[in-house]
Motif scaffolding. Structure first.
Motif, PDB file in Angstrom:
ATOM      1  N   SER A  21     -88.575  75.790  92.095  1.00 50.77           N
ATOM      2  CA  SER A  21     -88.207  75.470  90.714  1.00 50.77           C
ATOM      3  C   SER A  21     -89.417  75.070  89.867  1.00 50.77           C
ATOM      4  CB  SER A  21     -87.158  74.356  90.692  1.00 50.77           C
ATOM      5  OG  SER A  21     -87.663  73.203  91.321  1.00 50.77           O
ATOM      6  N   TYR A  22     -90.542  74.749  90.498  1.00 44.99           N
ATOM      7  CA  TYR A  22     -91.763  74.399  89.775  1.00 44.99           C
ATOM      8  C   TYR A  22     -92.695  75.600  89.602  1.00 44.99           C
ATOM      9  CZ  TYR A  22     -90.101  69.759  90.920  1.00 44.99           C
ATOM     10  OH  TYR A  22     -89.326  68.638  91.058  1.00 44.99           O
ATOM     11  N   GLY A  23     -92.266  76.765  90.073  1.00 47.68           N
ATOM     12  CA  GLY A  23     -93.083  77.972  89.962  1.00 47.68           C
ATOM     13  C   GLY A  23     -94.125  78.114  91.050  1.00 47.68           C
ATOM     14  N   LEU A  24     -94.053  77.266  92.077  1.00 47.23           N
ATOM     15  CA  LEU A  24     -95.011  77.339  93.179  1.00 47.23           C
ATOM     16  C   LEU A  24     -94.489  78.282  94.256  1.00 47.23           C
ATOM     17  CD1 LEU A  24     -95.808  73.532  93.452  1.00 47.23           C
ATOM     18  CD2 LEU A  24     -97.170  75.290  92.315  1.00 47.23           C
ATOM     19  N   GLU A  25     -95.380  79.138  94.753  1.00 43.83           N
ATOM     20  CA  GLU A  25     -94.987  80.103  95.774  1.00 43.83           C
ATOM     21  C   GLU A  25     -94.922  79.445  97.148  1.00 43.83           C
ATOM     22  OE1 GLU A  25     -97.561  83.561  97.056  1.00 43.83           O
ATOM     23  OE2 GLU A  25     -96.067  84.588  95.827  1.00 43.83           O
ATOM     24  N   TYR A  26     -93.913  79.824  97.920  1.00 42.38           N
ATOM     25  CA  TYR A  26     -93.785  79.353  99.291  1.00 42.38           C
ATOM     26  C   TYR A  26     -93.134  80.443 100.134  1.00 42.38           C
ATOM     27  CZ  TYR A  26     -88.779  78.471  98.576  1.00 42.38           C
ATOM     28  OH  TYR A  26     -87.444  78.622  98.326  1.00 42.38           O
ATOM     29  N   TYR A  27     -93.282  80.333 101.450  1.00 43.69           N
ATOM     30  CA  TYR A  27     -92.704  81.278 102.390  1.00 43.69           C
ATOM     31  C   TYR A  27     -91.456  80.640 102.976  1.00 43.69           C
ATOM     32  CZ  TYR A  27     -92.457  84.703 106.152  1.00 43.69           C
ATOM     33  OH  TYR A  27     -92.043  85.690 106.991  1.00 43.69           O
ATOM     34  N   GLY A  28     -90.304  81.273 102.771  1.00 43.18           N
ATOM     35  CA  GLY A  28     -89.071  80.665 103.226  1.00 43.18           C
ATOM     36  C   GLY A  28     -87.941  81.670 103.394  1.00 43.18           C
ATOM     37  N   THR A  29     -86.740  81.140 103.481  1.00 38.30           N
ATOM     38  CA  THR A  29     -85.534  81.928 103.718  1.00 38.30           C
ATOM     39  C   THR A  29     -84.720  82.029 102.433  1.00 38.30           C
ATOM     40  OG1 THR A  29     -85.446  81.060 105.970  1.00 38.30           O
ATOM     41  CG2 THR A  29     -83.457  82.102 105.127  1.00 38.30           C
ATOM     42  N   PRO A  30     -84.572  83.232 101.879  1.00 35.91           N
ATOM     43  CA  PRO A  30     -83.708  83.358 100.702  1.00 35.91           C
ATOM     44  C   PRO A  30     -82.250  83.187 101.112  1.00 35.91           C
ATOM     45  CG  PRO A  30     -84.456  85.517 101.392  1.00 35.91           C
ATOM     46  CD  PRO A  30     -85.142  84.513 102.277  1.00 35.91           C
ATOM     47  N   SER A  31     -81.475  82.573 100.238  1.00 38.49           N
ATOM     48  CA  SER A  31     -80.048  82.408 100.511  1.00 38.49           C
ATOM     49  C   SER A  31     -79.264  82.673  99.236  1.00 38.49           C
ATOM     50  CB  SER A  31     -79.756  81.003 101.040  1.00 38.49           C
ATOM     51  OG  SER A  31     -80.053  80.024 100.073  1.00 38.49           O
ATOM     52  N   TRP A  32     -78.004  83.021  99.421  1.00 42.58           N
ATOM     53  CA  TRP A  32     -77.104  83.321  98.309  1.00 42.58           C
ATOM     54  C   TRP A  32     -75.867  82.459  98.453  1.00 42.58           C
ATOM     55  CZ3 TRP A  32     -80.058  86.661 101.020  1.00 42.58           C
ATOM     56  CH2 TRP A  32     -80.935  87.480 100.296  1.00 42.58           C
ATOM     57  N   GLU A  33     -75.325  81.989  97.339  1.00 38.91           N
ATOM     58  CA  GLU A  33     -74.150  81.129  97.356  1.00 38.91           C
ATOM     59  C   GLU A  33     -72.844  81.911  97.333  1.00 38.91           C
ATOM     60  OE1 GLU A  33     -74.008  77.858  97.868  1.00 38.91           O
ATOM     61  OE2 GLU A  33     -76.176  77.913  98.122  1.00 38.91           O
ATOM     62  N   ASN A  34     -72.873  83.132  96.842  1.00 37.51           N
ATOM     63  CA  ASN A  34     -71.654  83.896  96.630  1.00 37.51           C
ATOM     64  C   ASN A  34     -71.662  85.164  97.482  1.00 37.51           C
ATOM     65  OD1 ASN A  34     -69.688  85.699  95.562  1.00 37.51           O
ATOM     66  ND2 ASN A  34     -69.706  84.579  93.626  1.00 37.51           N
ATOM     67  N   ARG A  35     -70.837  85.212  98.508  1.00 37.75           N
ATOM     68  CA  ARG A  35     -70.804  86.366  99.411  1.00 37.75           C
ATOM     69  C   ARG A  35     -70.347  87.630  98.689  1.00 37.75           C
ATOM     70  NH1 ARG A  35     -70.317  87.069 105.274  1.00 37.75           N
ATOM     71  NH2 ARG A  35     -69.758  89.237 105.591  1.00 37.75           N
ATOM     72  N   LYS A  36     -69.334  87.518  97.827  1.00 35.17           N
ATOM     73  CA  LYS A  36     -68.823  88.704  97.127  1.00 35.17           C
ATOM     74  C   LYS A  36     -69.886  89.318  96.224  1.00 35.17           C
ATOM     75  CE  LYS A  36     -63.962  87.684  97.355  1.00 35.17           C
ATOM     76  NZ  LYS A  36     -62.681  87.777  96.741  1.00 35.17           N
ATOM     77  N   GLN A  63     -75.967  74.526 104.321  1.00 36.06           N
ATOM     78  CA  GLN A  63     -77.128  74.279 103.464  1.00 36.06           C
ATOM     79  C   GLN A  63     -78.220  73.560 104.243  1.00 36.06           C
ATOM     80  OE1 GLN A  63     -77.584  75.432 100.288  1.00 36.06           O
ATOM     81  NE2 GLN A  63     -79.661  74.696 100.566  1.00 36.06           N
ATOM     82  N   SER A  64     -77.828  72.667 105.151  1.00 33.21           N
ATOM     83  CA  SER A  64     -78.819  71.947 105.949  1.00 33.21           C
ATOM     84  C   SER A  64     -79.602  72.905 106.855  1.00 33.21           C
ATOM     85  CB  SER A  64     -78.156  70.852 106.787  1.00 33.21           C
ATOM     86  OG  SER A  64     -77.199  71.401 107.663  1.00 33.21           O
ATOM     87  N   GLN A  65     -78.952  73.986 107.305  1.00 36.49           N
ATOM     88  CA  GLN A  65     -79.657  74.972 108.129  1.00 36.49           C
ATOM     89  C   GLN A  65     -80.717  75.708 107.307  1.00 36.49           C
ATOM     90  OE1 GLN A  65     -76.021  76.891 109.720  1.00 36.49           O
ATOM     91  NE2 GLN A  65     -77.134  76.887 111.665  1.00 36.49           N
ATOM     92  N   VAL A  66     -80.395  76.036 106.058  1.00 34.34           N
ATOM     93  CA  VAL A  66     -81.377  76.712 105.201  1.00 34.34           C
ATOM     94  C   VAL A  66     -82.594  75.808 105.023  1.00 34.34           C
ATOM     95  CG1 VAL A  66     -81.826  77.690 102.923  1.00 34.34           C
ATOM     96  CG2 VAL A  66     -79.625  78.095 104.027  1.00 34.34           C
ATOM     97  N   ARG A  67     -82.363  74.530 104.789  1.00 33.40           N
ATOM     98  CA  ARG A  67     -83.488  73.587 104.652  1.00 33.40           C
ATOM     99  C   ARG A  67     -84.298  73.532 105.946  1.00 33.40           C
ATOM    100  NH1 ARG A  67     -79.460  69.894 102.713  1.00 33.40           N
ATOM    101  NH2 ARG A  67     -79.141  70.289 100.511  1.00 33.40           N
ATOM    102  N   LEU A  68     -83.597  73.477 107.082  1.00 37.04           N
ATOM    103  CA  LEU A  68     -84.277  73.427 108.376  1.00 37.04           C
ATOM    104  C   LEU A  68     -85.066  74.712 108.632  1.00 37.04           C
ATOM    105  CD1 LEU A  68     -84.794  71.812 110.947  1.00 37.04           C
ATOM    106  CD2 LEU A  68     -82.702  72.794 111.895  1.00 37.04           C
ATOM    107  N   PHE A  69     -84.506  75.860 108.250  1.00 36.65           N
ATOM    108  CA  PHE A  69     -85.232  77.129 108.378  1.00 36.65           C
ATOM    109  C   PHE A  69     -86.587  77.017 107.683  1.00 36.65           C
ATOM    110  CE2 PHE A  69     -81.114  79.915 108.405  1.00 36.65           C
ATOM    111  CZ  PHE A  69     -80.847  79.521 109.701  1.00 36.65           C
ATOM    112  N   ASN A  70     -86.573  76.518 106.448  1.00 35.83           N
ATOM    113  CA  ASN A  70     -87.809  76.430 105.674  1.00 35.83           C
ATOM    114  C   ASN A  70     -88.788  75.430 106.263  1.00 35.83           C
ATOM    115  OD1 ASN A  70     -87.039  78.449 103.881  1.00 35.83           O
ATOM    116  ND2 ASN A  70     -85.969  77.012 102.576  1.00 35.83           N
TER     117      ASN A  70
END
Length: 95
Positions: A21-36, A63-70
């Motif tokens: 959200s601050y415009g800083l690049e990082y390597y992580g796991t993209p996630s989506w909130e809406n399956r449809k 959501q905690s798993q996504v944080r842990l992934f990162n």
């Protein structure tokens, strides 16, 4: 609950460079909130991400798993992230 992409053949979780959200690049796991929405734009999303259709599937995670992934990726693009679907446990390997 968020959704991530998992490779069918080896349970690898899709990772990429993103911006926070601050415009800083990082390597992580993209996630989506809406399956449809993800399913409706599946081909377009895969094309944008540069991955081939048929190799990846949508998996629901906490959501905690996504944080842990990162955290486990530690902003290191050499790491590959995997998840055991039966246990929900994840681990990384250097590529």
């Amino acid at each position: 609950m968020p959704y991530v992409l998992k490779k069918k053949e080896n349970a690898q979780i899709f990772t990429m460079f993103m911006k926070n959200s601050y415009g800083l690049e990082y390597y992580g796991t993209p996630s989506w909130e809406n399956r449809k929405e993800l399913e409706g734009n599946w081909t377009e999303i895969l094309t944008q991400l540069g991955i081939r259709e048929g190799q990846w599937e949508i998996v629901e995670v906490d959501q905690s798993q996504v944080r842990l992934f990162n955290v486990k990726l530690n902003n290191d693009p050499r790491k590959r992230l995997y998840m055991d679907i039966a246990t929900g446990k994840s681990f990384t390997e250097l590529s």
